[in-house]
Structures are given as C-alpha cells and as structure tokens.
Design a protein around this motif. Structure first.
Motif, mmCIF file in Angstrom:
data_model
loop_
_atom_site.group_PDB
_atom_site.id
_atom_site.type_symbol
_atom_site.label_atom_id
_atom_site.label_comp_id
_atom_site.label_asym_id
_atom_site.label_seq_id
_atom_site.Cartn_x
_atom_site.Cartn_y
_atom_site.Cartn_z
ATOM 1 N N ARG A 200 37.109 -26.687 49.957
ATOM 2 C CA ARG A 200 36.293 -25.491 49.751
ATOM 3 C C ARG A 200 35.365 -25.753 48.582
ATOM 4 O O ARG A 200 35.766 -26.374 47.594
ATOM 5 C CB ARG A 200 37.204 -24.306 49.413
ATOM 6 C CG ARG A 200 36.533 -22.962 49.476
ATOM 7 C CD ARG A 200 37.576 -21.888 49.767
ATOM 8 N NE ARG A 200 38.713 -22.031 48.886
ATOM 9 C CZ ARG A 200 38.890 -21.299 47.780
ATOM 10 N NH1 ARG A 200 38.023 -20.398 47.442
ATOM 11 N NH2 ARG A 200 39.958 -21.487 47.033
ATOM 12 N N VAL A 202 32.938 -23.815 45.832
ATOM 13 C CA VAL A 202 32.590 -22.530 45.230
ATOM 14 C C VAL A 202 31.265 -22.723 44.492
ATOM 15 O O VAL A 202 31.155 -23.612 43.647
ATOM 16 C CB VAL A 202 33.687 -22.102 44.228
ATOM 17 C CG1 VAL A 202 33.295 -20.819 43.503
ATOM 18 C CG2 VAL A 202 35.029 -21.943 44.934
ATOM 19 N N THR A 205 26.809 -18.769 40.014
ATOM 20 C CA THR A 205 25.446 -18.361 39.680
ATOM 21 C C THR A 205 25.051 -18.958 38.331
ATOM 22 O O THR A 205 25.912 -19.357 37.547
ATOM 23 C CB THR A 205 25.358 -16.824 39.547
ATOM 24 O OG1 THR A 205 26.304 -16.411 38.552
ATOM 25 C CG2 THR A 205 25.672 -16.133 40.857
ATOM 26 N N VAL A 211 31.055 -15.881 40.914
ATOM 27 C CA VAL A 211 31.085 -16.647 42.158
ATOM 28 C C VAL A 211 29.989 -16.114 43.077
ATOM 29 O O VAL A 211 29.991 -14.942 43.435
ATOM 30 C CB VAL A 211 32.472 -16.528 42.834
ATOM 31 C CG1 VAL A 211 32.449 -17.180 44.210
ATOM 32 C CG2 VAL A 211 33.540 -17.154 41.953
ATOM 33 N N LYS A 212 29.052 -16.986 43.438
ATOM 34 C CA LYS A 212 27.965 -16.552 44.323
ATOM 35 C C LYS A 212 28.421 -16.591 45.777
ATOM 36 O O LYS A 212 28.272 -15.644 46.520
ATOM 37 C CB LYS A 212 26.756 -17.463 44.131
ATOM 38 C CG LYS A 212 25.630 -17.134 45.094
ATOM 39 C CD LYS A 212 24.356 -17.841 44.755
ATOM 40 C CE LYS A 212 23.253 -17.372 45.702
ATOM 41 N NZ LYS A 212 21.953 -17.892 45.314
ATOM 42 N N GLN A 213 29.014 -17.700 46.159
ATOM 43 C CA GLN A 213 29.420 -17.864 47.555
ATOM 44 C C GLN A 213 30.462 -18.977 47.652
ATOM 45 O O GLN A 213 30.477 -19.887 46.817
ATOM 46 C CB GLN A 213 28.189 -18.247 48.374
ATOM 47 C CG GLN A 213 28.155 -17.656 49.765
ATOM 48 C CD GLN A 213 26.826 -17.917 50.460
ATOM 49 O OE1 GLN A 213 25.785 -18.001 49.808
ATOM 50 N NE2 GLN A 213 26.874 -18.078 51.763
ATOM 51 N N GLU A 214 31.322 -18.877 48.656
ATOM 52 C CA GLU A 214 32.315 -19.932 48.884
ATOM 53 C C GLU A 214 32.101 -20.508 50.280
ATOM 54 O O GLU A 214 31.778 -19.766 51.205
ATOM 55 C CB GLU A 214 33.730 -19.360 48.787
ATOM 56 C CG GLU A 214 34.045 -18.802 47.425
ATOM 57 C CD GLU A 214 35.513 -18.429 47.293
ATOM 58 O OE1 GLU A 214 36.340 -18.929 48.084
ATOM 59 O OE2 GLU A 214 35.814 -17.632 46.396
ATOM 60 N N PHE A 215 32.310 -21.785 50.409
ATOM 61 C CA PHE A 215 32.105 -22.463 51.700
ATOM 62 C C PHE A 215 33.345 -23.269 52.051
ATOM 63 O O PHE A 215 33.818 -24.067 51.226
ATOM 64 C CB PHE A 215 30.906 -23.416 51.614
ATOM 65 C CG PHE A 215 29.607 -22.718 51.352
ATOM 66 C CD1 PHE A 215 28.771 -22.356 52.394
ATOM 67 C CD2 PHE A 215 29.220 -22.412 50.050
ATOM 68 C CE1 PHE A 215 27.560 -21.716 52.152
ATOM 69 C CE2 PHE A 215 28.022 -21.764 49.792
ATOM 70 C CZ PHE A 215 27.188 -21.422 50.849
ATOM 71 N N ARG A 240 23.369 -25.877 54.042
ATOM 72 C CA ARG A 240 23.771 -24.474 53.825
ATOM 73 C C ARG A 240 24.127 -24.221 52.370
ATOM 74 O O ARG A 240 23.728 -23.230 51.772
ATOM 75 C CB ARG A 240 25.005 -24.133 54.692
ATOM 76 C CG ARG A 240 24.656 -23.842 56.135
ATOM 77 C CD ARG A 240 25.914 -23.517 56.928
ATOM 78 N NE ARG A 240 26.682 -22.437 56.348
ATOM 79 C CZ ARG A 240 28.027 -22.363 56.371
ATOM 80 N NH1 ARG A 240 28.734 -23.335 56.918
ATOM 81 N NH2 ARG A 240 28.647 -21.338 55.855
ATOM 82 N N ILE A 241 24.901 -25.147 51.793
ATOM 83 C CA ILE A 241 25.365 -24.915 50.418
ATOM 84 C C ILE A 241 24.208 -25.081 49.431
ATOM 85 O O ILE A 241 24.076 -24.332 48.473
ATOM 86 C CB ILE A 241 26.559 -25.835 50.064
ATOM 87 C CG1 ILE A 241 27.672 -25.668 51.102
ATOM 88 C CG2 ILE A 241 27.082 -25.524 48.661
ATOM 89 C CD1 ILE A 241 28.849 -26.600 50.938
ATOM 90 N N ALA A 244 22.202 -22.053 48.841
ATOM 91 C CA ALA A 244 22.802 -21.100 47.890
ATOM 92 C C ALA A 244 22.674 -21.603 46.452
ATOM 93 O O ALA A 244 22.455 -20.831 45.523
ATOM 94 C CB ALA A 244 24.274 -20.887 48.230
ATOM 95 N N GLU A 248 19.949 -20.883 42.143
ATOM 96 C CA GLU A 248 20.600 -20.793 40.820
ATOM 97 C C GLU A 248 20.113 -21.907 39.907
ATOM 98 O O GLU A 248 19.899 -21.696 38.719
ATOM 99 C CB GLU A 248 22.126 -20.857 40.976
ATOM 100 C CG GLU A 248 22.698 -19.801 41.890
ATOM 101 C CD GLU A 248 22.262 -18.381 41.526
ATOM 102 O OE1 GLU A 248 22.220 -18.073 40.323
ATOM 103 O OE2 GLU A 248 21.954 -17.597 42.452
#
Ligand SMILES: Nc1ncnc2c1ncn2[C@@H]1O[C@H](COP(=O)(O)OP(=O)(O)OP(=O)(O)O)[C@@H](O)[C@H]1O
Length: 260
Positions: A200, A202, A205, A211-215, A240-241, A244, A248
């Motif tokens: 995963r 993380v 920002t 935490v902005k987003q987790e993949f 994709r990551i 995100a 930042e």
C-alpha cells in the motif's frame, strides 16, 4: 495513527503545524510505503510511531496499545548507518540479543545466521569502515531484523546508495521481510521504489501533512523490484499515484521558491 496532529514552535516564537489529523493504520505483516513532498512531515510521522516524540493531539497505537516511549517491538533502519564503528560485522549484528541478555556464544551463533542471510559470509570480522555502503546497509538490516521487530520503521534507508545497489537492497529487504513479516512503514521520495516494495502506498499532502490518498498495490509477490517496473500494471499504478503526488510536490516547490 488516529487524528494525530503536531506542531513545533519556530525560532520567531510562532507555531508551525507539521501534522494535521493524520489517520492511517498498517495491518500485521503489511508493507506500507509513505510518499510526500520534501519537508511535509514524513520523518515527524515516524518519530510519533517510534515514540521518540509525542503528538499534541490524537493517538498512536501499536497492537492496540498507546505508544509510550521507544518499545522493544519496534525496529528502525534510517538513511544514516546506525552501526557501531568499533565493532565487527558479527559484533554489530549480535548487539540486540546481547543487550537483551542472551549469552555471548548463543548471540554470536544467531548473528552468524543473519550474516549469511544478508550475504556477508566471509566478512564477519570486518569493521564497518572496511565495507561498502551497501554492505554497511546489510549490517544495519541484519542488526535490526535479528530482533524480530513487530514493526519495522524505515526512513529513506537506501537514499545514500547508488541506483544498482539500491535495487539489490530492495530485493534483499523483501526477502528478509518475508522471513519474519513485520509490519513495515517505509518512507521514501522515490515513488517507483514505493510501488515496487509495498502492499500500500500512502500519499501525504504538502505540510501540514495529512493523508491525501491511499493506493493498494496488488502486484504479485515474490517481486523482482527492477523487473516489475516494466509491467503495464506498474506503469498504470505509477500514473495514478503520481497524479495525486504531483500537486503536492508542486505546492511544496512553490512555497520553497516564495520563501527563498
Ligand atoms: N524538532 C523540531 N523542531 C522544530 N521543527 C521541526 C522539528 N522536527 C521537524 N520540524 C519541522 O517539521 C517539518 C517537517 O519535517 P520532517 O523532517 O518531518 O519532513 P520530511 O517530510 O521527512 O522531510 P524530507 O522529505 O525533506 O526528509 C519541517 O519544516 C521541519 O523543519
């Protein structure tokens, strides 16, 4: 980490919010990588987990218990080598067991197993200054893994190494992780490194970090961290990551330019 916030006082007498309402959890045996722009608060996040610093609000739990100081279930590997220069390779690796009171002979026998696991057989009696950077990193890894930590915290552990050694070390880290399966929090600037290693990723920002987003990284294991980068699944995840992360990084960059 539950709603963890942290600020530091600045030399000008103000307050600098570094972490804001950070929420994330790592399952037992899970490998989590944390990426974020420079200076966003990644190392501060790790210091909350390892108990060297406390949140202003929120809580950090390991195995359901609040972190209260540096626990013996947590291991660290940081960018700077934490090996003892005056000890030999085997002496360094045996440090943890000796510290816990294991008899010398037993500790050295266990350390000898780890020397082999990290590919340093034949170098037992060398001192750190007689080793390459990659070899010293192997000593540091073995020195930590011999303690079989439940949680392994890594802060850009391979940052000082050349690209080839870095990839070899990544593969070796994954094989060692498979042996004892600690929960890992691995901080890196390198998104490719994060995806190739982790279950995963993380994305944080620009500061104050949250935490902005987790993949989820559903790439098959065992992985070859170099070869996997050429697969279409990897490339798709990277796109994709990065989408995100890019915003930042740009925020952090604009701030640094304005500040200068
Ligand atoms: N003990 C401290 N006192 C005051 N400010 C601090 C302290 N520790 C960290 N900071 C500030 O907190 C912010 C985040 O630092 P941190 O080292 O956590 O970021 P990072 O994301 O790990 O950075 P990098 O990616 O560059 O390693 C920085 O602005 C730093 O100056």
């Amino acid at each position: 980490m539950r709603d963890v916030s942290k600020s530091f006082s600045t030399p000008q007498g103000g307050n600098h919010d570094v972490l804001r309402d950070i929420n994330f959890s790592v399952a037992p045996g899970e490998f989590t990588a944390v990426v974020g722009p420079t200076g966003c608060g990644k190392s501060t996040t790790l210091s909350m987990i390892c108990g060297t610093d406390q949140p202003d609000s929120g809580e950090v739990l390991i195995g359901g218990r609040p972190v209260d100081g540096i626990g013996d279930q947590v291991g660290f590997v940081f960018q700077a080598d934490a090996v003892f220069p005056w000890k030999t390779v085997i002496g360094n690796i045996a440090t943890g067991p000796r510290f816990r009171g294991m008899p010398r002979k037993e500790a050295l026998a266990e350390a000898a197993d780890w020397v082999r696991r990290v590919g340093l057989a034949g170098f037992e009696r060398y001192h750190p200054h007689q080793l390459s950077g990659g070899m010293r990193k192997r000593v540091a890894l073995a020195q930590t893994m011999i303690n079989r930590p439940r949680v392994l915290l890594m802060d850009e552990p391979f940052a000082g190494l050349d690209v080839q050694t870095r990839q070899i070390m990544s593969d070796e880290l994954l094989s060692l992780w498979e042996l004892t399966r600690p929960s890992v929090v691995f901080i890196t600037h390198d998104l490719e490194e994060a995806i190739s290693l982790a279950d995963r990723v993380v994305v944080m920002t620009a500061g104050p970090a949250t935490v902005k987003q987790e993949f989820r990284i559903d790439l098959p294991r065992p992985r070859n961290t170099r070869e996997i980068r050429h697969t279409p699944e990897f490339v798709k995840l990277h796109e994709r990551i990065w989408e995100a992360l890019r915003d930042e990084v740009q925020v952090a960059y604009r701030r640094s330019v304005t500040a200068a």
